[in-house]
Design a protein around this motif. Structure first.
Motif, PDB file in Angstrom:
ATOM      1  N   PRO A 174      16.046  -2.113  -2.559  1.00 61.80           N
ATOM      2  CA  PRO A 174      15.668  -0.701  -2.763  1.00 61.80           C
ATOM      3  C   PRO A 174      14.162  -0.487  -2.894  1.00 61.80           C
ATOM      4  CG  PRO A 174      17.570  -1.232  -4.110  1.00 61.80           C
ATOM      5  CD  PRO A 174      17.089  -2.527  -3.523  1.00 61.80           C
ATOM      6  N   ARG A 175      13.439  -1.475  -3.477  1.00 58.59           N
ATOM      7  CA  ARG A 175      11.996  -1.317  -3.592  1.00 58.59           C
ATOM      8  C   ARG A 175      11.318  -1.422  -2.232  1.00 58.59           C
ATOM      9  NH1 ARG A 175      10.417  -1.409  -8.935  1.00 58.59           N
ATOM     10  NH2 ARG A 175       8.522  -0.442  -8.103  1.00 58.59           N
ATOM     11  N   MET A 221       9.082   1.371  -0.490  1.00 60.78           N
ATOM     12  CA  MET A 221       7.782   1.164   0.140  1.00 60.78           C
ATOM     13  C   MET A 221       7.776   1.689   1.571  1.00 60.78           C
ATOM     14  SD  MET A 221       6.777  -2.671  -1.149  1.00 60.78           S
ATOM     15  CE  MET A 221       5.321  -2.696  -0.108  1.00 60.78           C
ATOM     16  N   ALA A 222       8.851   1.359   2.321  1.00 62.05           N
ATOM     17  CA  ALA A 222       8.924   1.814   3.716  1.00 62.05           C
ATOM     18  C   ALA A 222       8.934   3.332   3.787  1.00 62.05           C
ATOM     19  CB  ALA A 222      10.174   1.240   4.394  1.00 62.05           C
ATOM     20  N   SER A 223       9.680   3.981   2.872  1.00 62.19           N
ATOM     21  CA  SER A 223       9.726   5.441   2.848  1.00 62.19           C
ATOM     22  C   SER A 223       8.369   6.028   2.503  1.00 62.19           C
ATOM     23  CB  SER A 223      10.778   5.900   1.831  1.00 62.19           C
ATOM     24  OG  SER A 223      10.780   7.294   1.705  1.00 62.19           O
ATOM     25  N   SER A 224       7.678   5.357   1.545  1.00 55.54           N
ATOM     26  CA  SER A 224       6.346   5.841   1.146  1.00 55.54           C
ATOM     27  C   SER A 224       5.373   5.774   2.315  1.00 55.54           C
ATOM     28  CB  SER A 224       5.826   5.007  -0.025  1.00 55.54           C
ATOM     29  OG  SER A 224       4.508   5.369  -0.356  1.00 55.54           O
ATOM     30  N   ILE A 225       5.449   4.675   3.061  1.00 54.31           N
ATOM     31  CA  ILE A 225       4.555   4.527   4.220  1.00 54.31           C
ATOM     32  C   ILE A 225       4.887   5.577   5.277  1.00 54.31           C
ATOM     33  CG2 ILE A 225       3.934   3.001   6.139  1.00 54.31           C
ATOM     34  CD1 ILE A 225       4.322   0.645   4.207  1.00 54.31           C
ATOM     35  N   GLN A 226       6.177   5.834   5.484  1.00 50.82           N
ATOM     36  CA  GLN A 226       6.562   6.858   6.458  1.00 50.82           C
ATOM     37  C   GLN A 226       6.035   8.236   6.042  1.00 50.82           C
ATOM     38  OE1 GLN A 226       7.943   6.451   9.459  1.00 50.82           O
ATOM     39  NE2 GLN A 226       7.827   4.264   9.042  1.00 50.82           N
ATOM     40  N   ALA A 262       3.270  -1.677  -3.341  1.00 47.66           N
ATOM     41  CA  ALA A 262       1.856  -1.717  -2.948  1.00 47.66           C
ATOM     42  C   ALA A 262       1.579  -0.626  -1.953  1.00 47.66           C
ATOM     43  CB  ALA A 262       1.523  -3.073  -2.345  1.00 47.66           C
ATOM     44  N   LYS A 263       0.484   0.101  -2.169  1.00 47.54           N
ATOM     45  CA  LYS A 263       0.100   1.178  -1.253  1.00 47.54           C
ATOM     46  C   LYS A 263      -1.177   0.797  -0.538  1.00 47.54           C
ATOM     47  CE  LYS A 263       2.372   4.971  -3.646  1.00 47.54           C
ATOM     48  NZ  LYS A 263       2.203   6.308  -4.203  1.00 47.54           N
TER      49      LYS A 263
END
Length: 552
Positions: A126-127, A131-136, A276-277
């Motif tokens: 889920p994390r 992260m993938a959703s945040s990048i999208q 991580a962003k």
């Protein structure tokens, strides 16, 4: 598949390989006939678990022994941490070693596998999804954010272009003025010489007539003027002006244009469970669940209409008389200014330099108070200035009404008009006609926000004047229809507008989406402003009080 295991044949005992099987030993994972069960159980070195074949559980395939390929490894050597078969044990190579049943070891490993699976499914994966959703999300914002940067750069270019054009026009005007003066001087000099030439022609003609005449009296009365004309008229000499171009320093010109901060890309290491962003953004101030009233200022007016922050603890106020008051949080009067005309000011704002600006519709002026000295910076004809705000670049945005009740927004740099916003792309008026309230504010994204009371709407256009959206209230239960009056914006690009008749403040995001209300026992809220720490100041019309509210 072994021939005896085919679907067309009866399944046989794994030991005798002649009699059909009936039972199954779960520990040894072999199939047995009735006769072979007794022989199999005679091996007391193991705790066999024999059951009817049809009741058997799904058992694992034991690994084949690497040294004795015909055998399966039914045991596990704890010392060597490897699976072993019976021949391996009987060979003496594992003498004195701790042996455990392979299924027991398998069970422990299965539990570890189950724990790994649970952690992967419930915590780690889920994390990664997060992260993938945040990048999208960040990728989706790229066009918008970089588009804003491009627009800002273009805007800066337009400003510089206008400044350069203004300078060029000034130079051209000065050149034309010098040209006209030069030509006028030469014309005057020419007129003087022409007049002398006309006199000379007349004298020459007279002399010729005297010489031809027999009239002695003409000769005797003649007086010479030659000495007078021997001194020639003054000749004006004008030196042409010259233009010396300034050498352009590209570095200085770039600095004057404005700077672009570098792209910051950072990778956070350490706790792998942290998202991580790649790109760092400034922290966001969340909205409080319950806004808090932190101060109340008594202004002394009978009715209060506008408030504008000078600092965190000092505000300018204007009400129902000609006096504009500067008050602190303790309601102490610090300074007062009277309008030049003696009439009520229509609206007030504070510039980036801390100077006070007020509009006066009685004489159609916009006035600046700087160092306690009043100067009129804008005087209008046919239009009346109403509401005003200061922009991030210290321009003034002025809402004005024409004699025939049309409305528009005009941007001024000093006293120079830079932009006029009145119609949408189809030529329709953006703002309602009439003299009622139209408070104005600029958002951090450079949108221009107007609370149009007559239209019961907040009208938002971008910095170019293109309509972005209209907000006409939230479809929740209200005492009366949406009545926007004061409007302001904060560091988060929220838009806050006073709903006068419903005793509350609406908070919107920069795209016009309703977020929540601020109540705080407000009574007829009117003018609004926000200080540098995002504290909200609300002018209550009929109580004539200013309320300071923390909502972020």
């Amino acid at each position: 598949m072994h021939p005896r295991r085919s679907a067309q044949e009866v399944l046989l005992c794994d030991l005798c390989e002649t009699v059909p099987l009936q039972s199954h030993c779960e520990l040894c994972n072999i199939n047995l006939c009735k006769a072979c069960v007794g022989e199999h159980l005679s091996d007391s070195s193991k705790k066999h678990h024999v059951m009817p074949y049809l009741q058997r559980k799904s058992t694992p395939n034991y690994p084949k022994c690497l040294k004795h390929v015909e055998k399966h490894c039914e045991l596990h050597c704890e010392n060597c941490d490897i699976p072993v078969c019976i021949k391996c044990v009987s060979s003496g190579k594992h003498e004195g070693h701790k042996l455990s049943e392979f299924l027991e070891k398998l069970s422990a490993k299965t539990q570890n596998l189950q724990k790994d699976l649970e952690e992967l499914e419930t915590r780690i994966y889920p994390r990664y999804e997060e992260m993938a959703s945040s990048i999208q999300t960040e990728k989706a914002d790229i066009e918008t954010n970089y588009g804003k940067l491009t627009t800002a750069a273009e805007k800066e270019g337009e400003i510089l272009h206008r400044e350069i054009t203004a300078i060029v026009n000034q130079r051209k005007s000065a050149i034309q003025e010098m040209k006209n003066k030069h030509l006028s001087t030469l014309n005057k000099n020419t007129e003087e010489i022409t007049q002398k030439m006309a006199e000379l022609k007349q004298i020459i003609s007279d002399l010729k007539s005297i010489l031809k005449s027999n009239d002695v009296s003409l000769t005797s009365t003649y007086k010479s003027r030659n000495s007078e004309f021997r001194t020639l008229p003054s000749k004006v000499r004008v030196t042409f002006p010259s233009f010396t171009p300034q050498k352009i320093n590209k570095d200085q010109f770039n600095e004057m244009f404005g700077s672009l901060s570098p792209l910051s890309i950072n990778t956070e290491h350490g706790d792998t469970m942290k998202s991580a962003k790649a790109v760092s953004f400034p922290p966001v101030k969340p909205l409080l669940d319950e806004p808090r009233l932190t101060a109340t200022i008594d202004t002394g007016y009978r009715e209060l209409y506008s408030v504008s922050c000078l600092s965190e603890d000092q505000v300018w106020t204007r009400g129902n008389n000609k006096t504009i008051k500067l008050l602190n949080l303790q309601s102490k009067l610090l300074t007062s200014i009277k309008t030049k005309s003696g009439y009520w000011p229509r609206d007030i704002t504070v510039t980036r330099d801390g100077d006070l600006v007020y509009t006066d519709s009685s004489n159609n002026t916009v006035n600046l108070i700087k160092n306690k000295k009043l100067q009129t910076v804008i005087t209008l004809q046919g239009w009346s200035p109403r509401f005003v705000c200061c922009t991030v670049v210290n321009d003034l945005l002025v809402i004005m009404i024409s004699d025939d009740k049309q409305s528009k927004v005009v941007r001024y740099s000093g006293s120079t008009e830079k932009q006029s916003i009145q119609f949408d792309g189809q030529g329709r008026p953006l703002y309602s006609s009439g003299y009622n309230y139209k408070y104005i504010s600029e958002n951090r994204n450079l949108d221009i926000c107007v609370a149009d009371f007559d239209a019961s709407a907040v009208v938002v256009v971008n910095q170019s004047g293109k309509l972005r959206f209209r907000y006409t209230g939230h479809p929740s239960n209200t005492k009366q229809s949406f009545t926007p009056v004061g409007i302001t914006t904060d560091s988060q690009s929220h838009i806050l507008t006073a709903d006068h008749n419903n005793d509350r403040i609406h908070i919107l995001d920069q795209d016009g989406q309703f977020l929540r209300y601020i109540h705080c026992d407000l009574r007829a809220p009117f003018g609004l402003c926000v200080d540098i720490r995002d504290n909200l100041f609300v002018a209550e019309c009929y109580t004539a009080k200013v309320k300071k509210i923390q909502y972020l």
